[in-house]
Design an enzyme around this catalytic site. Structure first.
Site, PDB file in Angstrom:
ATOM      1  N   ASN A   9      39.774  44.254  42.047  1.00  0.00           N
ATOM      2  CA  ASN A   9      41.312  44.024  41.466  1.00  0.00           C
ATOM      3  C   ASN A   9      42.282  43.216  42.665  1.00  0.00           C
ATOM      4  O   ASN A   9      42.093  43.540  43.496  1.00  0.00           O
ATOM      5  CB  ASN A   9      41.389  45.145  41.369  1.00  0.00           C
ATOM      6  CG  ASN A   9      43.084  44.860  40.312  1.00  0.00           C
ATOM      7  OD1 ASN A   9      43.908  44.508  40.716  1.00  0.00           O
ATOM      8  ND2 ASN A   9      43.934  46.544  40.659  1.00  0.00           N
ATOM      9  N   TRP A  10      42.654  41.890  42.618  1.00  0.00           N
ATOM     10  CA  TRP A  10      43.169  41.724  43.782  1.00  0.00           C
ATOM     11  C   TRP A  10      45.030  41.774  43.739  1.00  0.00           C
ATOM     12  O   TRP A  10      46.233  41.143  44.515  1.00  0.00           O
ATOM     13  CB  TRP A  10      43.015  39.213  43.532  1.00  0.00           C
ATOM     14  CG  TRP A  10      41.517  39.048  43.788  1.00  0.00           C
ATOM     15  CD1 TRP A  10      40.660  40.028  44.004  1.00  0.00           C
ATOM     16  CD2 TRP A  10      41.067  37.557  44.243  1.00  0.00           C
ATOM     17  NE1 TRP A  10      39.491  38.837  44.145  1.00  0.00           N
ATOM     18  CE2 TRP A  10      40.088  38.026  44.153  1.00  0.00           C
ATOM     19  CE3 TRP A  10      42.022  36.757  43.698  1.00  0.00           C
ATOM     20  CZ2 TRP A  10      39.810  36.299  44.257  1.00  0.00           C
ATOM     21  CZ3 TRP A  10      41.179  35.192  43.462  1.00  0.00           C
ATOM     22  CH2 TRP A  10      40.308  35.260  44.266  1.00  0.00           C
ATOM     23  N   LYS A  11      45.530  42.517  42.482  1.00  0.00           N
ATOM     24  CA  LYS A  11      46.314  43.080  42.504  1.00  0.00           C
ATOM     25  C   LYS A  11      47.597  41.548  42.336  1.00  0.00           C
ATOM     26  O   LYS A  11      46.949  40.665  41.656  1.00  0.00           O
ATOM     27  CB  LYS A  11      46.905  43.943  43.039  1.00  0.00           C
ATOM     28  CG  LYS A  11      46.096  45.434  43.503  1.00  0.00           C
ATOM     29  CD  LYS A  11      46.136  46.465  44.344  1.00  0.00           C
ATOM     30  CE  LYS A  11      45.580  47.479  43.736  1.00  0.00           C
ATOM     31  NZ  LYS A  11      46.067  48.687  44.453  1.00  0.00           N
ATOM     32  N   HIS A  95      46.481  50.452  34.579  1.00  0.00           N
ATOM     33  CA  HIS A  95      46.090  51.596  36.449  1.00  0.00           C
ATOM     34  C   HIS A  95      47.102  51.722  37.015  1.00  0.00           C
ATOM     35  O   HIS A  95      48.816  51.349  36.222  1.00  0.00           O
ATOM     36  CB  HIS A  95      46.388  49.321  36.766  1.00  0.00           C
ATOM     37  CG  HIS A  95      45.986  49.945  38.267  1.00  0.00           C
ATOM     38  ND1 HIS A  95      46.634  49.863  39.224  1.00  0.00           N
ATOM     39  CD2 HIS A  95      44.096  49.414  38.962  1.00  0.00           C
ATOM     40  CE1 HIS A  95      45.750  49.939  40.963  1.00  0.00           C
ATOM     41  NE2 HIS A  95      44.854  49.440  40.132  1.00  0.00           N
ATOM     42  N   GLU A  97      49.503  51.854  38.650  1.00  0.00           N
ATOM     43  CA  GLU A  97      51.630  50.912  39.284  1.00  0.00           C
ATOM     44  C   GLU A  97      51.040  50.491  38.113  1.00  0.00           C
ATOM     45  O   GLU A  97      52.273  50.804  38.260  1.00  0.00           O
ATOM     46  CB  GLU A  97      49.658  50.192  40.459  1.00  0.00           C
ATOM     47  CG  GLU A  97      50.015  49.897  40.942  1.00  0.00           C
ATOM     48  CD  GLU A  97      48.445  49.472  42.091  1.00  0.00           C
ATOM     49  OE1 GLU A  97      47.933  48.046  41.592  1.00  0.00           O
ATOM     50  OE2 GLU A  97      47.779  49.592  43.025  1.00  0.00           O
ATOM     51  N   GLU A 167      40.580  56.599  39.247  1.00  0.00           N
ATOM     52  CA  GLU A 167      41.568  55.679  40.721  1.00  0.00           C
ATOM     53  C   GLU A 167      42.734  57.221  40.991  1.00  0.00           C
ATOM     54  O   GLU A 167      43.265  56.640  40.431  1.00  0.00           O
ATOM     55  CB  GLU A 167      41.997  54.716  40.858  1.00  0.00           C
ATOM     56  CG  GLU A 167      41.263  53.441  40.373  1.00  0.00           C
ATOM     57  CD  GLU A 167      41.660  52.197  41.269  1.00  0.00           C
ATOM     58  OE1 GLU A 167      41.372  51.521  41.532  1.00  0.00           O
ATOM     59  OE2 GLU A 167      42.950  51.803  40.249  1.00  0.00           O
ATOM     60  N   GLY A 173      45.280  52.692  47.998  1.00  0.00           N
ATOM     61  CA  GLY A 173      45.672  51.549  49.126  1.00  0.00           C
ATOM     62  C   GLY A 173      46.142  52.094  50.105  1.00  0.00           C
ATOM     63  O   GLY A 173      45.665  53.144  50.887  1.00  0.00           O
ATOM     64  N   SER A 214      40.389  52.892  48.536  1.00  0.00           N
ATOM     65  CA  SER A 214      39.797  52.366  49.700  1.00  0.00           C
ATOM     66  C   SER A 214      38.624  52.888  49.502  1.00  0.00           C
ATOM     67  O   SER A 214      38.787  53.391  50.692  1.00  0.00           O
ATOM     68  CB  SER A 214      40.543  54.329  50.326  1.00  0.00           C
ATOM     69  OG  SER A 214      42.264  54.892  50.886  1.00  0.00           O
ATOM     70  N   GLY A 235      40.559  47.118  45.264  1.00  0.00           N
ATOM     71  CA  GLY A 235      41.853  46.631  46.073  1.00  0.00           C
ATOM     72  C   GLY A 235      41.290  45.969  46.690  1.00  0.00           C
ATOM     73  O   GLY A 235      41.468  44.355  47.260  1.00  0.00           O
ATOM     74  N   GLY A 236      42.115  46.571  48.263  1.00  0.00           N
ATOM     75  CA  GLY A 236      42.460  45.927  49.282  1.00  0.00           C
ATOM     76  C   GLY A 236      41.634  44.961  49.787  1.00  0.00           C
ATOM     77  O   GLY A 236      41.412  44.059  50.370  1.00  0.00           O
TER      78      GLY A 236
HETATM   79  P1  13P Z   1      42.293  49.741  47.285  1.00  0.00           P
HETATM   80  O1  13P Z   1      40.689  49.707  47.682  1.00  0.00           O
HETATM   81  O2  13P Z   1      43.437  48.958  47.597  1.00  0.00           O
HETATM   82  O3  13P Z   1      43.014  51.575  47.685  1.00  0.00           O
HETATM   83  O4  13P Z   1      43.167  49.980  45.420  1.00  0.00           O
HETATM   84  C1  13P Z   1      42.169  50.426  44.599  1.00  0.00           C
HETATM   85  C2  13P Z   1      43.205  50.292  43.015  1.00  0.00           C
HETATM   86  O5  13P Z   1      43.957  49.791  43.158  1.00  0.00           O
HETATM   87  C3  13P Z   1      41.652  49.145  42.654  1.00  0.00           C
HETATM   88  O6  13P Z   1      42.172  49.054  41.260  1.00  0.00           O
END
Ligand code: 13P
Length: 262
Positions: A9-11, A95, A97, A167, A173, A214, A235-236
């Site tokens: 997930n590149w956000k 998600h 967020e 999640e 993050g 994470s 994510g990251g």
């Molecule tokens: P991180 O891997 O950066 O913690 O993010 C997880 C995430 O929100 C994937 O959708």
């Protein structure tokens, strides 16, 4: 044995040049072992660009959101039809967020899941509790509510196109908190149980539940080896081709050791 998933997930990250570079590097390094399902979900503006680069590779394309209508006067929104048109197979919905920063309700997410599935997309439905909710022992209550309301009214026929991503909001993050693989396993069991109550034991057994929060090349293996953890949502570390490919490799190794143990 169900196939493992590694989904990036590149956000709201990357420029066009970075998206091109990242997807080229992932496509170049993915190799031929297809024992793990791999998908990347870039921001909307780069779906077309990344889709072209991934064409012919074994990496699927996904989006991070959609609006629950085929078309219409919804300024600034993106429909499932458009996502399919651009070659998307997956869409991330619900998600945390979007729930917490953009105020999406369970009811709105439910509309999105229904529309995504009926359009023929594979929905990755995200759920998870906040730190306060976990500390107040409300994790099960929160997850049950997100499941019952978010998946309300789904027809059994569409369930094969649904997966769930657990999640925990507190582990995403750079929060400084990490869920243990044991916590992930326990919570996945809670989710599977609730899903079984909604859709029956058979559907619950075949449901893929991914873990996100994470996940990195060092710990991916410890999550993926837990019973009931069918994949990871990254994510990251999905923004770095080397890290992302190392997580895919962890999934492949995990799959191999499960086959050998069987
Ligand atoms: P991180 O891997 O950066 O913690 O993010 C997880 C995430 O929100 C994937 O959708």
């Amino acid at each position: 044995m169900a196939q493992k998933f590694v989904i990036g997930n590149w956000k709201m990250y990357t420029t066009a040049a970075e998206a091109r570079h990242l997807s080229q590097a992932i496509a170049a390094g993915i190799g031929t072992d297809d024992s793990v399902t791999v998908a990347v979900c870039p921001p909307f503006p780069y779906l077309s660009l990344v889709g072209e680069i991934l064409k012919g590779s074994r990496i699927a394309l996904g989006a991070q959101n959609l609006y629950p209508a085929k078309e219409g006067a919804f300024t600034g929104e993106v429909s499932p039809t458009m996502l399919l048109d651009l070659g998307c197979q997956y869409v991330i919905l619900g998600h945390s967020e979007r729930r917490h920063k953009l105020g999406e309700s369970d009811a709105f997410i439910n509309q999105k899941v229904r529309v995504a599935l009926s359009a023929g997309l594979d929905a990755i439905f995200c759920i998870g509790e906040t730190l306060e909710q976990r500390q107040a022992n409300q994790t099960k209550t929160v997850l049950d509510r997100q499941l019952f309301q978010g998946l309300d009214g789904l027809s059994a026929a569409t369930l094969t196109h649904l997966s769930i991503a657990y999640e925990p909001v507190w582990a995403i993050g750079s929060s400084g908190h990490h869920a243990t693989p044991q916590q992930a396993q326990e919570t996945h069991a809670v989710i599977r149980h609730c899903f079984g109550q909604m859709f029956g034991e058979r559907s619950a057994q075949t449901l893929a539940i991914h873990y996100g929060g994470s996940v990195n090349p060092k710990n991916a293996d410890t999550f993926l080896k837990q019973t009931g953890v069918n994949g990871v949502l990254i994510g990251g570390d999905s923004l770095n081709a080397e890290q992302f490919l190392a997580i895919v490799q962890a999934g492949i190794s995990q799959t191999q050791s499960q086959v050998e143990a069987a």
